[in-house]
Enzyme design. Structure first.
Site, short mmCIF file in Angstrom:
data_model
loop_
_atom_site.label_atom_id
_atom_site.label_comp_id
_atom_site.label_asym_id
_atom_site.label_seq_id
_atom_site.Cartn_x
_atom_site.Cartn_y
_atom_site.Cartn_z
N LEU A 136 0.78 -1.36 -0.04
CA LEU A 136 -0.01 0.07 0.03
C LEU A 136 0.95 1.37 -0.10
O LEU A 136 0.93 2.05 -0.85
CB LEU A 136 -1.03 0.06 1.25
CG LEU A 136 -1.83 1.27 1.47
CD1 LEU A 136 -2.76 1.31 0.26
CD2 LEU A 136 -2.65 1.37 2.89
N GLY A 142 2.79 7.75 2.51
CA GLY A 142 2.54 7.06 3.64
C GLY A 142 1.29 7.42 4.54
O GLY A 142 0.36 6.45 4.31
N TRP A 167 8.65 0.30 2.33
CA TRP A 167 8.34 -0.26 3.67
C TRP A 167 7.49 -1.44 3.61
O TRP A 167 6.66 -1.46 4.44
CB TRP A 167 7.87 0.86 4.47
CG TRP A 167 8.72 2.02 4.64
CD1 TRP A 167 8.27 3.15 3.92
CD2 TRP A 167 10.26 2.28 4.87
NE1 TRP A 167 9.43 4.03 4.20
CE2 TRP A 167 10.50 3.47 4.64
CE3 TRP A 167 11.26 1.31 5.46
CZ2 TRP A 167 11.72 4.04 4.52
CZ3 TRP A 167 12.51 1.80 5.43
CH2 TRP A 167 12.72 3.14 5.28
N THR A 169 6.92 -5.13 4.55
CA THR A 169 7.27 -6.38 5.30
C THR A 169 7.11 -7.36 4.57
O THR A 169 6.14 -7.84 3.81
CB THR A 169 6.37 -6.51 6.56
OG1 THR A 169 6.74 -5.13 7.44
CG2 THR A 169 6.95 -7.41 7.53
N GLU A 372 1.43 1.66 10.29
CA GLU A 372 0.02 1.08 10.19
C GLU A 372 -0.79 2.27 11.00
O GLU A 372 -1.61 2.08 11.77
CB GLU A 372 -0.27 -0.07 11.29
CG GLU A 372 0.78 -1.26 10.87
CD GLU A 372 -0.03 -2.21 9.95
OE1 GLU A 372 -1.24 -2.07 9.74
OE2 GLU A 372 0.84 -3.07 9.16
N THR A 374 0.40 6.35 12.17
CA THR A 374 1.36 6.84 13.15
C THR A 374 0.38 7.24 14.12
O THR A 374 -0.50 7.42 14.23
CB THR A 374 2.06 7.99 12.53
OG1 THR A 374 1.00 9.24 12.49
CG2 THR A 374 2.91 7.98 11.46
#
Lengths: 392, 256
Positions: A136, A142, A167, A169, A372, A374
């Site tokens: 995403l 972000g 970013w 994972t 997920e 801030t």
């Protein structure tokens, strides 16, 4: 001095759990104690994801644990949360891996996928045979994912995807990526696409030099004219709401996980303070300033436990709003990071060494605080909910 | 093979224990777990079932909290459970515990009964042996291995000083299982879910009361060993002091 985790329960929190919930928690705790704790500091030092745990975690049913059918365990949200707590008591990076596999990859396939997509991916992902990632975030988007530049163009019976994701994972170890992109044929409506990572034009490059989440893989994804069949579109996805629903699942798990990390830090600091002697051969736990820190920690952990348990109970009744999950994520990650910092103070110089888990948790939680959603974005979500006014 | 596993809930090994007010046992508000040798007994039963088919039934005697032991066993793969539920089973002597088990299973036909070698709390290592005697079955203790053999089983017993004994036994039989005989499995999340639907029969104390006699076990007093410190100055010539010192080291401290 070896410090063994003893669990943290100040107000008989366990009495709020059912026998099954405790059994789930204890099983996950034992697994983590036996399998992750002995290797995690070395993994963290080497920046290595403990891939050898992928299968054992699958055998216990950790992936997609709250989904029903397709080999998944059908856990309640509270049970799922307790597993997340125990995982993150071990390490935020390993918990992140499980969160991504479960909440960000299996969940969207489960919620937005066709029956064929579910049959193809969910049982294999539950067994850990196939790993997933979630695309995403982009280099320039972000907190504001709606601005994304990744696009999908329909040509014949295929979609052609172009864009950059950042970013991510598990990006380079994933077999499938859930890629969120603006669909040109639908006036740039955001849709989810399943992209097998061996398709031409798909590249994943790992982020190196991380000071945080070193035991999990973080990658950037590049999609250059990646062609996927039209049946790889997640048919029930539509608009930014879809990825945000996934994030809600993951944020809920994080809110539990943070409690686990805080427990690890608190328990370690408490045992250390009772053992470590300074001034007149007295344990430092007998000093008022040290007690104040320990009390702050147990106080906040206890509140965090109650908060996330209530959100879990609401979620099990399908009454949890995104604002509730935001509050649990925001509060619990903040308090966990504060606990880690205080615990590190209590341990003095020992607090910076990886003989103890504290600095690792602290560095991990720095990421958890801003991923997920801030901390600040969750403030705005809650603010918007109570005032009816958006402040983004 | 139809196997019964006798299990016990005991205080957690590393739990901080506090004495109760009368100083006769520990306080109830401690964390409990499955008695470790019983966990190995269950694991061995599950492995035998996986090899030879059959059924694994678990039984425990204790208050409501001890049901957790059965739930965990069901989650790991046991087929059904029997719970002798009453607080009176806490601190019951070994012969009455065995009698209660024998009474609760009188309508069942097992090929094997496993118990852990001993319990981590009282540590009698008696219940399994007495149960065999009550049933009129053969038994073997400290079992490290079980193989099916013609007309029965061949078991490996752990003796002292690294010796083992192999025994051929007929069935049915009672075996007390040594810790470490195998590698324990974890309950799976799906197993925990499925355990809810497995049968759990509750047996009240009244149902087995007729088989029991008065509890002959009475704990008079339990106490934490007191730390004592004693300083003694040895007097006399160097030779006399040396003689007294070696005597003390030999007979009192026993380090020589």
């Amino acid at each position: 001095m070896a410090i063994k985790f003893r669990g943290v329960d100040f107000i008989e929190f366990d009495s709020l759990l059912s026998d099954d919930e405790r059994l789930v928690r204890d099983t996950a705790r034992k697994f983590i104690e036996d399998n992750l704790i002995p290797i995690i500091e070395q993994c963290n030092r080497e920046g290595r994801f403990p891939r050898e745990l992928v299968k054992p975690m699958a055998e216990l049913g950790f992936y997609g644990a709250s989904l029903k059918g397709y080999g998944c365990a059908g856990m309640s949200n509270v049970e799922y949360g307790l597993v997340m707590q125990e995982m993150e008591r071990g390490d935020s990076g390993v918990r992140s891996f499980v969160s991504v596999q479960s909440a960000l990859c299996m969940y969207p396939i489960y919620a937005f996928g066709s029956e064929e997509q579910k049959q193809k991916w969910l049982p294999a992902m539950q067994k850990g045979e196939k790993l997933g990632c979630f695309g995403l975030t982009e280099p320039d988007f972000g907190s504001n994912p709606g601005g994304m530049r990744t696009r999908a163009q329909k040509t014949g019976k295929e979609y052609v995807l172009n864009g950059e994701k950042m970013w991510i994972t598990s990006g380079s170890i994933a077999d499938v990526a859930v890629i969120w992109a603006k669909n040109e044929e639908e006036d740039d409506n955001i849709r989810g696409f399943l992209v097998e990572t061996d398709r031409p034009g798909f590249r994943a490059a790992d982020v190196h030099g991380k000071w945080s989440l070193r035991a999990s893989v973080t990658s950037s994804l590049s999609l250059q004219d990646v062609r996927i069949p039209e049946c790889n579109l997640l048919p029930k996805s539509g608009g930014l709401k879809s990825p945000l629903m996934c994030l809600n699942q993951a944020r809920y798990g994080i809110a539990w996980g943070a409690v686990g990390a805080a427990m690890a830090c608190y328990d370690c600091a408490l045992q250390y303070a009772q053992f470590r002697k300074q001034f007149h051969d007295q344990p430092i736990a007998s000093h008022q300033l040290v007690q104040e820190k320990l009390v702050w920690m147990i106080n906040e952990i206890t509140k965090g436990q109650l908060l996330v348990l209530q959100v879990g109970r609401l979620k099990d009744q399908e009454r949890a709003g995104h604002q509730h999950i935001s509050m649990a994520k925001r509060n619990n990650v903040w308090m966990a990071l504060e606990c880690a910092r205080m615990a590190r103070d209590i341990l003095g110089a020992n607090g910076i060494a990886d003989e103890y888990p504290i600095f690792r948790h602290m560095a991990n939680l720095e990421s958890v605080k801003t991923y997920e959603g801030t901390h600040d974005i969750h403030t705005l979500i809650i603010g918007s909910n109570i005032t009816g006014l958006d402040a983004f | 093979m139809k196997i019964l596993v006798c299990m016990k809930q005991v205080p957690q090994k590393d739990a901080p224990l506090k004495l109760n007010e009368s100083g006769t046992w520990i306080r109830e508000d401690v964390s409990y777990e499955v008695n470790e040798p019983d966990a190995y007994a269950l694991e061995e039963a599950l492995r035998q079932k996986e090899k030879h088919g059959g059924e694994v039934v678990v039984i425990t005697a204790g208050p409501a909290r001890s049901q957790q032991v059965l739930r965990e066993a069901l989650a790991k793969g046991a087929d059904r459970a029997i719970h002798l539920e009453d607080p009176a089973f806490v601190g019951l002597d070994a012969i009455n515990t065995a009698r209660a088990f024998a009474a609760a299973i009188k309508d069942e036909k097992f090929d094997l009964i496993f118990t852990g070698l001993q319990s981590d709390d009282y540590g009698y290592a008696q219940t399994g042996v007495i149960l065999a005697e009550l049933l009129g079955w053969p038994h073997a203790t400290i079992i490290m291995q079980i193989e099916k053999a013609d007309g029965g089983i061949r078991v490996k017993r752990e003796l002292e000083a690294g010796y083992f004994q192999f025994v051929d036994m007929p069935l049915p039989a009672v075996l007390t299982i040594q810790s470490g005989i195998n590698k324990l499995r974890y309950a799976t999340l799906i197993g925990i879910k499925q355990a809810k639907n497995k049968p759990l029969r509750k047996v009240a104390l009244a149902e087995v009361q007729d088989a029991l006699s008065p509890n002959l076990l009475k704990l008079e007093r339990l106490y934490v060993p007191q730390k004592t410190k004693n300083t003694e100055v040895l007097q006399g010539s160097a030779g006399e002091i040396a003689k007294k010192l070696t005597e003390k080291l030999r007979n009192e401290v026993r380090v020589l």
